[in-house]
Structures are given as structure tokens and as C-alpha cells.
Design a protein around this motif. Structure first.
Motif, PDB file in Angstrom:
ATOM      1  N   ALA A   1      -2.250  -4.851   2.465  1.00 26.94           N
ATOM      2  CA  ALA A   1      -1.141  -5.496   1.771  1.00 26.94           C
ATOM      3  C   ALA A   1      -1.157  -7.025   1.913  1.00 26.94           C
ATOM      4  CB  ALA A   1       0.190  -4.930   2.277  1.00 26.94           C
ATOM      5  N   LEU A   2      -1.280  -7.513   3.157  1.00 22.14           N
ATOM      6  CA  LEU A   2      -1.224  -8.961   3.325  1.00 22.14           C
ATOM      7  C   LEU A   2      -2.470  -9.619   2.735  1.00 22.14           C
ATOM      8  CD1 LEU A   2       0.496 -11.269   4.335  1.00 22.14           C
ATOM      9  CD2 LEU A   2      -0.630 -11.080   6.563  1.00 22.14           C
ATOM     10  N   GLY A   3      -3.628  -8.957   2.886  1.00 22.17           N
ATOM     11  CA  GLY A   3      -4.873  -9.484   2.327  1.00 22.17           C
ATOM     12  C   GLY A   3      -4.739  -9.693   0.822  1.00 22.17           C
ATOM     13  N   ASP A   4      -4.210  -8.700   0.126  1.00 16.88           N
ATOM     14  CA  ASP A   4      -4.084  -8.800  -1.325  1.00 16.88           C
ATOM     15  C   ASP A   4      -2.994  -9.803  -1.731  1.00 16.88           C
ATOM     16  OD1 ASP A   4      -6.135  -7.049  -1.548  1.00 16.88           O
ATOM     17  OD2 ASP A   4      -4.988  -5.372  -2.372  1.00 16.88           O
ATOM     18  N   ALA A   5      -1.930  -9.880  -0.944  1.00 10.67           N
ATOM     19  CA  ALA A   5      -0.870 -10.852  -1.249  1.00 10.67           C
ATOM     20  C   ALA A   5      -1.416 -12.282  -1.119  1.00 10.67           C
ATOM     21  CB  ALA A   5       0.335 -10.648  -0.317  1.00 10.67           C
ATOM     22  N   ARG A   6      -2.269 -12.508  -0.101  1.00  6.04           N
ATOM     23  CA  ARG A   6      -2.877 -13.839   0.072  1.00  6.04           C
ATOM     24  C   ARG A   6      -3.754 -14.195  -1.126  1.00  6.04           C
ATOM     25  NH1 ARG A   6      -4.889 -12.625   6.091  1.00  6.04           N
ATOM     26  NH2 ARG A   6      -3.103 -13.404   7.280  1.00  6.04           N
ATOM     27  N   ILE A   7      -4.475 -13.195  -1.659  1.00  3.48           N
ATOM     28  CA  ILE A   7      -5.344 -13.439  -2.813  1.00  3.48           C
ATOM     29  C   ILE A   7      -4.509 -13.927  -4.003  1.00  3.48           C
ATOM     30  CG2 ILE A   7      -6.850 -12.297  -4.498  1.00  3.48           C
ATOM     31  CD1 ILE A   7      -7.795 -10.502  -2.115  1.00  3.48           C
ATOM     32  N   LEU A   8      -3.327 -13.336  -4.184  1.00  4.25           N
ATOM     33  CA  LEU A   8      -2.482 -13.742  -5.309  1.00  4.25           C
ATOM     34  C   LEU A   8      -2.013 -15.194  -5.151  1.00  4.25           C
ATOM     35  CD1 LEU A   8      -0.303 -10.553  -5.835  1.00  4.25           C
ATOM     36  CD2 LEU A   8      -2.426 -11.212  -6.962  1.00  4.25           C
ATOM     37  N   TRP A   9      -1.688 -15.565  -3.925  1.00 11.36           N
ATOM     38  CA  TRP A   9      -1.270 -16.951  -3.646  1.00 11.36           C
ATOM     39  C   TRP A   9      -2.438 -17.908  -3.936  1.00 11.36           C
ATOM     40  CZ3 TRP A   9       1.029 -21.206  -3.553  1.00 11.36           C
ATOM     41  CH2 TRP A   9       0.964 -22.165  -2.535  1.00 11.36           C
ATOM     42  N   GLN A  10      -3.636 -17.516  -3.488  1.00  5.80           N
ATOM     43  CA  GLN A  10      -4.834 -18.307  -3.807  1.00  5.80           C
ATOM     44  C   GLN A  10      -5.038 -18.423  -5.311  1.00  5.80           C
ATOM     45  OE1 GLN A  10      -8.949 -17.711  -2.398  1.00  5.80           O
ATOM     46  NE2 GLN A  10      -8.009 -16.334  -0.918  1.00  5.80           N
TER      47      GLN A  10
ATOM     48  N   GLU B   1       0.881  -1.167   0.000  1.00  6.46           N
ATOM     49  CA  GLU B   1       0.000   0.000   0.000  1.00  6.46           C
ATOM     50  C   GLU B   1       0.916   1.213   0.000  1.00  6.46           C
ATOM     51  OE1 GLU B   1      -3.054  -0.596  -0.606  1.00  6.46           O
ATOM     52  OE2 GLU B   1      -2.845  -2.743  -0.199  1.00  6.46           O
ATOM     53  N   THR B   2       0.472   2.278  -0.644  1.00  4.82           N
ATOM     54  CA  THR B   2       1.333   3.446  -0.836  1.00  4.82           C
ATOM     55  C   THR B   2       0.527   4.720  -0.645  1.00  4.82           C
ATOM     56  OG1 THR B   2       0.813   3.535  -3.185  1.00  4.82           O
ATOM     57  CG2 THR B   2       2.705   2.193  -2.556  1.00  4.82           C
ATOM     58  N   THR B   3       1.241   5.839  -0.660  1.00  2.68           N
ATOM     59  CA  THR B   3       0.546   7.127  -0.507  1.00  2.68           C
ATOM     60  C   THR B   3       0.018   7.636  -1.847  1.00  2.68           C
ATOM     61  OG1 THR B   3       2.612   8.340  -0.837  1.00  2.68           O
ATOM     62  CG2 THR B   3       2.013   7.809   1.438  1.00  2.68           C
ATOM     63  N   GLY B   4       0.375   6.980  -2.952  1.00  4.73           N
ATOM     64  CA  GLY B   4      -0.067   7.418  -4.275  1.00  4.73           C
ATOM     65  C   GLY B   4       0.461   6.480  -5.332  1.00  4.73           C
ATOM     66  N   THR B   5       0.496   6.927  -6.575  1.00  2.00           N
ATOM     67  CA  THR B   5       0.825   6.005  -7.667  1.00  2.00           C
ATOM     68  C   THR B   5       2.213   6.218  -8.261  1.00  2.00           C
ATOM     69  OG1 THR B   5      -0.231   7.529  -9.199  1.00  2.00           O
ATOM     70  CG2 THR B   5      -1.572   5.698  -8.371  1.00  2.00           C
ATOM     71  N   SER B   6       2.945   7.254  -7.841  1.00  4.09           N
ATOM     72  CA  SER B   6       4.256   7.510  -8.432  1.00  4.09           C
ATOM     73  C   SER B   6       5.372   6.945  -7.563  1.00  4.09           C
ATOM     74  CB  SER B   6       4.470   9.013  -8.623  1.00  4.09           C
ATOM     75  OG  SER B   6       5.854   9.287  -8.738  1.00  4.09           O
ATOM     76  N   ALA B   7       6.100   5.965  -8.109  1.00  7.78           N
ATOM     77  CA  ALA B   7       7.181   5.342  -7.337  1.00  7.78           C
ATOM     78  C   ALA B   7       8.239   6.374  -6.958  1.00  7.78           C
ATOM     79  CB  ALA B   7       7.816   4.206  -8.139  1.00  7.78           C
ATOM     80  N   ARG B   8       8.352   7.430  -7.759  1.00 10.21           N
ATOM     81  CA  ARG B   8       9.371   8.424  -7.490  1.00 10.21           C
ATOM     82  C   ARG B   8       8.945   9.387  -6.384  1.00 10.21           C
ATOM     83  NH1 ARG B   8      10.560  12.408 -12.078  1.00 10.21           N
ATOM     84  NH2 ARG B   8       9.250  13.646 -10.692  1.00 10.21           N
TER      85      ARG B   8
ATOM     86  N   HIS C   1       0.466  -8.235  -8.457  1.00 10.62           N
ATOM     87  CA  HIS C   1      -0.559  -7.894  -9.436  1.00 10.62           C
ATOM     88  C   HIS C   1      -0.229  -6.508  -9.968  1.00 10.62           C
ATOM     89  CE1 HIS C   1      -4.160  -9.524 -11.138  1.00 10.62           C
ATOM     90  NE2 HIS C   1      -4.781  -8.357 -11.059  1.00 10.62           N
ATOM     91  N   ASN C   2      -0.018  -6.415 -11.273  1.00  8.86           N
ATOM     92  CA  ASN C   2       0.561  -5.202 -11.854  1.00  8.86           C
ATOM     93  C   ASN C   2       1.942  -4.975 -11.226  1.00  8.86           C
ATOM     94  OD1 ASN C   2       0.926  -2.978 -13.363  1.00  8.86           O
ATOM     95  ND2 ASN C   2      -0.568  -1.689 -12.309  1.00  8.86           N
ATOM     96  N   ALA C   3       2.811  -5.962 -11.424  1.00  8.50           N
ATOM     97  CA  ALA C   3       4.065  -6.064 -10.674  1.00  8.50           C
ATOM     98  C   ALA C   3       5.006  -4.884 -10.864  1.00  8.50           C
ATOM     99  CB  ALA C   3       4.791  -7.357 -11.063  1.00  8.50           C
ATOM    100  N   ARG C   4       4.913  -4.227 -12.000  1.00  6.02           N
ATOM    101  CA  ARG C   4       5.791  -3.070 -12.219  1.00  6.02           C
ATOM    102  C   ARG C   4       5.608  -2.047 -11.108  1.00  6.02           C
ATOM    103  NH1 ARG C   4       7.563  -1.451 -17.615  1.00  6.02           N
ATOM    104  NH2 ARG C   4       7.405   0.674 -16.879  1.00  6.02           N
ATOM    105  N   PHE C   5       4.376  -1.907 -10.638  1.00  5.10           N
ATOM    106  CA  PHE C   5       4.059  -0.941  -9.590  1.00  5.10           C
ATOM    107  C   PHE C   5       4.797  -1.304  -8.306  1.00  5.10           C
ATOM    108  CE2 PHE C   5       1.475   0.292  -5.952  1.00  5.10           C
ATOM    109  CZ  PHE C   5       1.199   1.630  -6.202  1.00  5.10           C
ATOM    110  N   ASP C   6       4.561  -2.523  -7.803  1.00  3.63           N
ATOM    111  CA  ASP C   6       5.153  -2.923  -6.517  1.00  3.63           C
ATOM    112  C   ASP C   6       6.674  -3.013  -6.606  1.00  3.63           C
ATOM    113  OD1 ASP C   6       2.543  -3.831  -4.898  1.00  3.63           O
ATOM    114  OD2 ASP C   6       2.363  -4.458  -6.981  1.00  3.63           O
ATOM    115  N   TYR C   7       7.143  -3.609  -7.703  1.00  2.49           N
ATOM    116  CA  TYR C   7       8.587  -3.756  -7.895  1.00  2.49           C
ATOM    117  C   TYR C   7       9.240  -2.380  -7.993  1.00  2.49           C
ATOM    118  CZ  TYR C   7      12.927  -5.692  -9.855  1.00  2.49           C
ATOM    119  OH  TYR C   7      14.227  -6.047 -10.086  1.00  2.49           O
TER     120      TYR C   7
END
Ligand SMILES: [Zn+2]
Length: 464
Positions: free
Chosen positions: A150-159, A12-19, A90-96
Motif C-alpha cells: 500500500a505505501l509503496g504504491d501510494a509513494r509512486i502516485l506522489w512521484q 491492499e484487499t482480499t479481493g476486488t468487490s468492495a461489498r 490509481h483507479n480511485a473508484r476502487f480505493d474510495y
């Protein structure tokens, strides 16, 4: 599963820009040997305020993160959790991208093999139009608690990945994963771990065959993935297939950023003329149009004939003489200019365009040469080469993402005098009388990027 260790990650983040934005929560589900599952999550103090809209979406408030650790305090744990894993998001470019930037701010590099579950879903369910997380949850009836945490969504990906292996043949899922990971098939004459030693940073690379001269020179803002792409089944061009057969070793040089890589690539290609760099080699054919104040037929001028301090009356640059003629032809038809007057055709009497009623008539005396010339200059105005906008020599500072590397590119009159990484190198460049050979390729690179990097005026270099 597709790898012995997999980390399902959500942030989870404060917005959408990694920078510009920061991480507020990290959730990781680490799965080893398919069954050994470890969950890890923490709130993160972002060091700034979370916008109200984002607080409402995630439920993570400023008060909740006030006493949470900073990213610097958890960086080691995060690195340990995802270490040695395929990084799945999910949309890995964002998290990575966010993690890369957070590690970068600490002067640390962060790299992982990344698998995006949006891409995986798209590949396995090509007929479904929607692949955002809610659509995936609905399609596969996944149990979603703590959605948007964060953990809730990570669990969904594993499922989700477990569901794939239940619903589809394992080989289909593995193939799709390999495609999404773009697992390169390296030529057998290269060591299988050759990519591991190549950094994910900007730079230039050279492919060698058996000779001392390189077969190919390339540049990228991410050396490892660019080099890997040469060997990926999905992307291979006929050129890459032939390169794969001949390559015996790879060399690379890091740069701080894109401009440094472009400059070095341009220099290497011109000096070494690698056999497989046909496209880049053709840059030597770049031209400008020279059009004086008096009505004359436009002239085609190559880099070496250009005085960088006298760019008035020059228009371009164009990739080649035929490309310049093509632009001239287009401008002519837009502005009803005359083909014979522009030298696009040799003919006495009405030009070809006049016969199609697309020439205002300079060829038949219906328009004066001066009036035609004035209209030509007007049509060409957007292509005018720019005067060097500084009084003298400048340095452009390019800093790497991690801040570890600074390249200082020195220019005068659009000519690249060199790149320095330390003071001594800078003095050496400034004290050498510049070989101010103008190069349209460098001009083109620089004119686009001049406003994006900090400029430092430098003392004048001694004249030739
Ligand atoms: Zn005409």
C-alpha cells in the motif's frame, strides 16, 4: 500543486468487490503545501482469510495480518490522514469504494473529493494506450520499491504527480486535474459551498427558480455528484445551461436506496410537472397493447384504464403509442404478420408487408384470422405483463449503505401504497384503504427490482 492538501492513497484487499472483500493494508502519503509530506501505513486484520492468489500478489499473508488492528481500530486515523484532502488513487473508484464500505460497516459516512490518476494519465497522455500503474511507472521511469504494497504504491502516485508538474506546464496539469475532478462551475446566484451540504447518498432533488414550483426534479444514488454534474462544463446539456441561469435554490430528500428515489421522483414529477422534466413527464404517455383471445385489432391502453388485478391479454409497457406501434411493426416483420390485420395500416387488399412478401397473407385470405391471431399472441408473449406474484400486500425493505436508514416500500397489485420508515407510518399506510391506481411507470420500476430486495408479506389492507 492543485490543492493545498492532497492524500495519495493505496489499499491492499482480499479481493476486488468492495461489498464482499475487505481491506488488508492502508498506505497514505499526505502532502500539504506541496512540501510537507507525512507517510502513514498499517496492515489491517480483514477478519477473514486472504485467498492464496492475493497473498502471492501482495506478499501480505494471513500470518502478517493476524495481529494487525481491525479497520474499526484504525478508522479514526484513516479519517484524520485524509481529512481535508483531495483523495488521489490509481483507479480511485476502487480505493474510495472500499473505504466507503468499511466506514459504512461502522455506521460512519466517508466522503472526499476524489482524483483518479488513471483518468489524469489518460487525459495528459491521450496517445498512450495503457495507463495501469506498471505502464505509468515505465513511461515516467518512476522508482518503484515495494510495488503492490500500500505505501509503496501510494509513494509512486506522489512521484507521478511531481513528474507531471516537472514535465508539463503547471497550467496544463491543473486544467487536466480540474477536468478529472469535474469541478463544477456553480451559477453565481448559488452559494459557493452549496454542494458541501448535499450528502453523497441516494435521494431526490429539486431545483427551484423564483417560483414556488420546482423547475426540475431529479434522482440519484449519489445526490452530490449528480447535482454537481448539472454544473460541470463537460457534461452540460442545453437544458442544464438554461437551468443554471434560472436556479436560485436546491432542495433534496434522502432515501435509503435507488428504488425509493425512483418512486419519489416519479411521484413528484407527476404531481408538480416541472418545466424541465420533459422526458419524465412523457412517462404519463406510457401504454400497453391489449389483445384479447379472439382475433381483433390490438388496442392501445393507458395506465388509468388498467385494472391491476386483470393483466391478462396486456403487453408492454411501451413508452408511448408510437413506440408500441414500432414494436408491433418489428414483431410483424420478424413473424410475417399482417399490417392491416394489426391495424398498422388501413388498406383493402394486400397490405404493404404482403407487397414486400413479408406478410404470410392474412389480408388476402392466405392465412385464417385465428391462425394469424395465434401467431400474434406467440410473438407478443415475451411482453406479457406479469401477474402480481403475491397473495396480497408486501413490503420491500431497502437499507442504506451505512445501515442507518431503512425504507419500507409497501405495494399491492403493482401499486405503490407508500413508504414507511417506522412502524407507525407502516400501520397508517396499511389502515388507509389503498388508492390502487395502476401506473405503468411504477410497474416498470418494480418488475425490474422485485427480486433484488427482501420481501415481507403484510396483512391485507381494508378493501375499497
Ligand atoms: Zn397482410
Amino acid at each position: 500543486m492543485f490543492a493545498p492538501a492532497v492524500a495519495f492513497v493505496d489499499l491492499e484487499t482480499t479481493g476486488t468487490s468492495a461489498r464482499d472483500d475487505r481491506i488488508t493494508e492502508v498506505g497514505i502519503v499526505r502532502v500539504e503545501n506541496e512540501t510537507d509530506v507525512t507517510e502513514w501505513a498499517t496492515l489491517v486484520n480483514p477478519g477473514c482469510s486472504i485467498p492464496a492468489g492475493v497473498q502471492a500478489l501482495t506478499g501480505i499473508t494471513n500470518a502478517m495480518v493476524a495481529d494487525a488492528p481491525t479497520f474499526a481500530q484504525i478508522a479514526g486515523d484513516v479519517a484524520a490522514q485524509v481529512g481535508g484532502c483531495v483523495f488521489v488513487a490509481h483507479n480511485a473508484r476502487f480505493d474510495y469504494g472500499f473505504l466507503k464500505h468499511e466506514f459504512g460497516r461502522l455506521g460512519r459516512s466517508f466522503t472526499a473529493k476524489v482524483l483518479c490518476t488513471v483518468k489524469l494519465s489518460r487525459r495528459l497522455y491521450p496517445d498512450s494506450g495503457r495507463h495501469h500503474l506498471d505502464a505509468v511507472i515505465e513511461r515516467h521511469s518512476l522508482a518503484a520499491s515495494d510495488r503492490h504494497r500500500a505505501l509503496g504504491d501510494a509513494r509512486i502516485l506522489w512521484q507521478f504527480v511531481q513528474t507531471l508538474y516537472r514535465d508539463k506546464p503547471a497550467s496544463d496539469v491543473d486544467t487536466a486535474v480540474a477536468r478529472v475532478l469535474k469541478t463544477p462551475s456553480l451559477p453565481p446566484q448559488l452559494a459557493s459551498d452549496v454542494l458541501d451540504s448535499i450528502p453523497e447518498c441516494p435521494g431526490v432533488y429539486r431545483f427551484y427558480g423564483l417560483n414556488a414550483l420546482p423547475l426540475y426534479v431529479g434522482k440519484s444514488i449519489d445526490l452530490r455528484s449528480r447535482i454537481a454534474a448539472h454544473f460541470c462544463a463537460d457534461y452540460r446539456s442545453p437544458n442544464d445551461l438554461r437551468l443554471s441561469a434560472e436556479i436560485t435554490r436546491i432542495e433534496f430528500e434522502e432515501t435509503a436506496g435507488e428504488l425509493g428515489a425512483l418512486l419519489r421522483e416519479s411521484q413528484l414529477v407527476k404531481a408538480l410537472l416541472p418545466a424541465y422534466n420533459q422526458r419524465l413527464r412523457r412517462r404519463a404517455e406510457m401504454v400497453v397493447l391489449a389483445v384479447g383471445d379472439e382475433p381483433t385489432v390490438p388496442d392501445y391502453v393507458r395506465s388509468e384504464a388498467i385494472d391491476p388485478r386483470a393483466l391478462e391479454g396486456l403487453y408492454g409497457p411501451f413508452a408511448s403509442r408510437p413506440a408500441a406501434r414500432e414494436v408491433l411493426r418489428t414483431l410483424a416483420s420478424e413473424a410475417r404478420l399482417c399490417w392491416t390485420t394489426l391495424g398498422l395500416e388501413r388498406r383493402v387488399g394486400p397490405c404493404f408487408a404482403r407487397q414486400l412478401r413479408r406478410c404470410a397473407g392474412a389480408c388476402v385470405g392466405a392465412e385464417s384470422p385465428a391462425a394469424h391471431h395465434a401467431r400474434l399472441l406467440e410473438a407478443l408473449a415475451p411482453y406479457a405483463l406479469r401477474r402480481w406474484p403475491y397473495p396480497g400486500t408486501i413490503g420491500l425493505r431497502e437499507t442504506s449503505l451505512t445501515g442507518e436508514r431503512i425504507d419500507f416500500h409497501v405495494f399491492r397489485d403493482w401499486c405503490w401504497l407508500g413508504t414507511a420508515r417506522e412502524e407507525g407510518e407502516l400501520y397508517a399506510i396499511l389502515e388507509t384503504p389503498p388508492r390502487c391506481s395502476f401506473d405503468l411507470d411504477i410497474y416498470r420500476l418494480l418488475v425490474k427490482r422485485l427480486s433484488r430486495l427482501p420481501v415481507t408479506p403484510l396483512p391485507p389492507s381494508p378493501d375499497r
